[in-house]
Design an enzyme around this catalytic site. Sequence first.
Site, PDB file in Angstrom:
ATOM      1  N   GLU A  49       0.825  -1.208   0.000  1.00 50.82           N
ATOM      2  CA  GLU A  49       0.000   0.000   0.000  1.00 50.82           C
ATOM      3  C   GLU A  49       0.860   1.259   0.000  1.00 50.82           C
ATOM      4  O   GLU A  49       0.535   2.247  -0.672  1.00 50.82           O
ATOM      5  CB  GLU A  49      -0.943   0.005   1.214  1.00 50.82           C
ATOM      6  CG  GLU A  49      -1.958  -1.119   1.241  1.00 50.82           C
ATOM      7  CD  GLU A  49      -3.065  -0.958   0.198  1.00 50.82           C
ATOM      8  OE1 GLU A  49      -3.068   0.060  -0.526  1.00 50.82           O
ATOM      9  OE2 GLU A  49      -3.916  -1.859   0.102  1.00 50.82           O
ATOM     10  N   ARG A  55       0.585   3.782  -3.260  1.00 47.31           N
ATOM     11  CA  ARG A  55      -0.029   5.074  -2.962  1.00 47.31           C
ATOM     12  C   ARG A  55       1.003   6.182  -2.800  1.00 47.31           C
ATOM     13  O   ARG A  55       0.897   7.246  -3.412  1.00 47.31           O
ATOM     14  CB  ARG A  55      -0.885   4.972  -1.687  1.00 47.31           C
ATOM     15  CG  ARG A  55      -2.042   3.995  -1.790  1.00 47.31           C
ATOM     16  CD  ARG A  55      -2.829   3.931  -0.484  1.00 47.31           C
ATOM     17  NE  ARG A  55      -3.700   2.761  -0.437  1.00 47.31           N
ATOM     18  CZ  ARG A  55      -5.017   2.801  -0.242  1.00 47.31           C
ATOM     19  NH1 ARG A  55      -5.629   3.953  -0.088  1.00 47.31           N
ATOM     20  NH2 ARG A  55      -5.730   1.688  -0.199  1.00 47.31           N
ATOM     21  N   ASP A 105      -4.612 -10.078  -8.077  1.00 44.83           N
ATOM     22  CA  ASP A 105      -4.874  -9.191  -9.205  1.00 44.83           C
ATOM     23  C   ASP A 105      -3.673  -8.463  -9.818  1.00 44.83           C
ATOM     24  O   ASP A 105      -3.287  -8.704 -10.965  1.00 44.83           O
ATOM     25  CB  ASP A 105      -5.964  -8.183  -8.835  1.00 44.83           C
ATOM     26  CG  ASP A 105      -5.724  -7.487  -7.488  1.00 44.83           C
ATOM     27  OD1 ASP A 105      -4.655  -7.689  -6.881  1.00 44.83           O
ATOM     28  OD2 ASP A 105      -6.625  -6.738  -7.057  1.00 44.83           O
ATOM     29  N   GLU A 148     -12.256  -0.120 -10.434  1.00 46.32           N
ATOM     30  CA  GLU A 148     -11.779  -1.075 -11.442  1.00 46.32           C
ATOM     31  C   GLU A 148     -12.617  -1.096 -12.720  1.00 46.32           C
ATOM     32  O   GLU A 148     -12.080  -1.155 -13.831  1.00 46.32           O
ATOM     33  CB  GLU A 148     -11.696  -2.480 -10.842  1.00 46.32           C
ATOM     34  CG  GLU A 148     -10.525  -2.687  -9.902  1.00 46.32           C
ATOM     35  CD  GLU A 148     -10.713  -2.031  -8.554  1.00 46.32           C
ATOM     36  OE1 GLU A 148      -9.703  -1.749  -7.885  1.00 46.32           O
ATOM     37  OE2 GLU A 148     -11.877  -1.780  -8.167  1.00 46.32           O
TER      38      GLU A 148
END
Length: 538
Positions: free
Chosen positions: A156, A160, A288, A421
């Site tokens: 993360e 980010r 993913d 998404e």
Amino acid sequence: MARSRSSSSRWKFLHPSYYLKRPKRLASIFIVFVLATVSVWERQSLVREHEVRFSSHRITNKNGFDVDPVNIERREKVKEAMRHAWKSYEIYAWGQDELQPQTKNGVNSFGGLGATLIDSLDTLYIMGLKEEFEKAREWVANSLDFNKDYEASVFETTIRVVGGLLSAYDLSGDKIFLEKAKDIGDRLLPAWGTPSGIPYNRINLVHGNAHNSAWTGGDSILADSGTEQLEFIALSQRTGDPKYQQKAENVISQLRKSFPSDGLLPIFINPHTGSASYSTVTFGAMGDSFYEYLLKVWIQGNRTEEVKQYREMWETSMEGLTSLVRRSTPSSFTYICEKNSDSLSDKMDELACFVPGMLALGVSGYGEDKADKILSLAKELAWTCYNFYQSTPTKLAGENYFFHPGLDMTVGTSWNILRPETIESLMYLWRFTGNKTYQDWGWNIFQAFEKNSRIETGYVGLKDVNTGTKDNMMQSFFLAETLKYLYLLFSPPSVISLDDWVFNTEAHPLRIVHRNSESKQGTPIKPLGRKHGNFLQH
């Protein structure tokens, strides 16, 4: 005299009185005129229709600026939504990670790194919100401090914070963003200090102690470990220091040693041996973005021989993906199953709705026949993902869906946390096909967010997409991804051109540079400077 009479005789056909005395001739000429006009009009209409349907280049003036009134209006509505979200964050949660709009306070869900602020930098820049960007820039320069005794998620924090800072640097040319990106990158690096080089997924930002969460049994997560390549390669390119790229690329080298024939890796990886542990195979949560980055590192590397192995691994994984594809009854919605050992589960996460866009992005590397099949699959999956939204009373998608014979799709986990998404895939498909239907679908989704998620103090998710019950969180990715992809969906393709930029999995665009332009002596790659334009205009 004979010549004079002949000339007069010819000119009489131009005199109105001639036709008034001969109404049949006048009618004939009128009919011919009408038919010719209709023919020309129909031809122009066909040309316009062809341009609208098949050209990915929108209606623009000679300067390349968008003059399509529908999309200008839609884009302005999205920009206004960003202003509303940002202003709410600015008032109630400035400098904190995320805003809780209903209680009007901020929370530090990422250790107090200003996640929403950093995630929003490039969105502000792209939308031309100059004052907001400059104020955020001052906070980064004067208040952003990574020296925190906090166990951060490597994944993360990378997508980010590192991604957001590098993107702001590439767009603005302001070195403060690169300096901060290097600082946090250095604090994350010890996570790769495992016997295999597969990183631990959590690390203390002050002490550098890294480990994995107990609930994984000590294993690293596939998506978490395979989704730092874009950012760390970019960091090496911009700083001239190869250590970031080497650490991140070694992960792919290790995974390639035992890469399965179908290209489908389980979601848990042993950081000591580098081998996959028995676990679920999925294109949803925890799997993913590993597959996404195989393709995007190839694009980031300009599709050269040096990054050929990434493309090869990705194509292998896409063959594996097709083995997981099924179609529902009675409506024949195409979906992607999850795999446990040899059994398939008819479950698909909304997170997996990034796949249609990924497939569209990867079409260019295939031959014509294969490319057509891959693009067709992308379109089918996008239709399913759009119907994730359309199938609920709020017209917002749940977190995941199950497919049962004769029932098509049913909501599993019913919350919606403002995920991007599906909109991401619509943006890619519109850019690659020119089909305005994808814009219309995106507009419908945006209107559902406006109706159900917008409140006076920001945007919130839904606890239940069936009842519309609201939660109390404005996720940072709503500003970083959802609104940015919506804005780009209604913008000319020249705005963050896919020829020049590649998006990380948090929608932060990173400028593509030639791999062979990286100096072996450590000379950094420089971004586009401010002289290339203060803010993007369109």
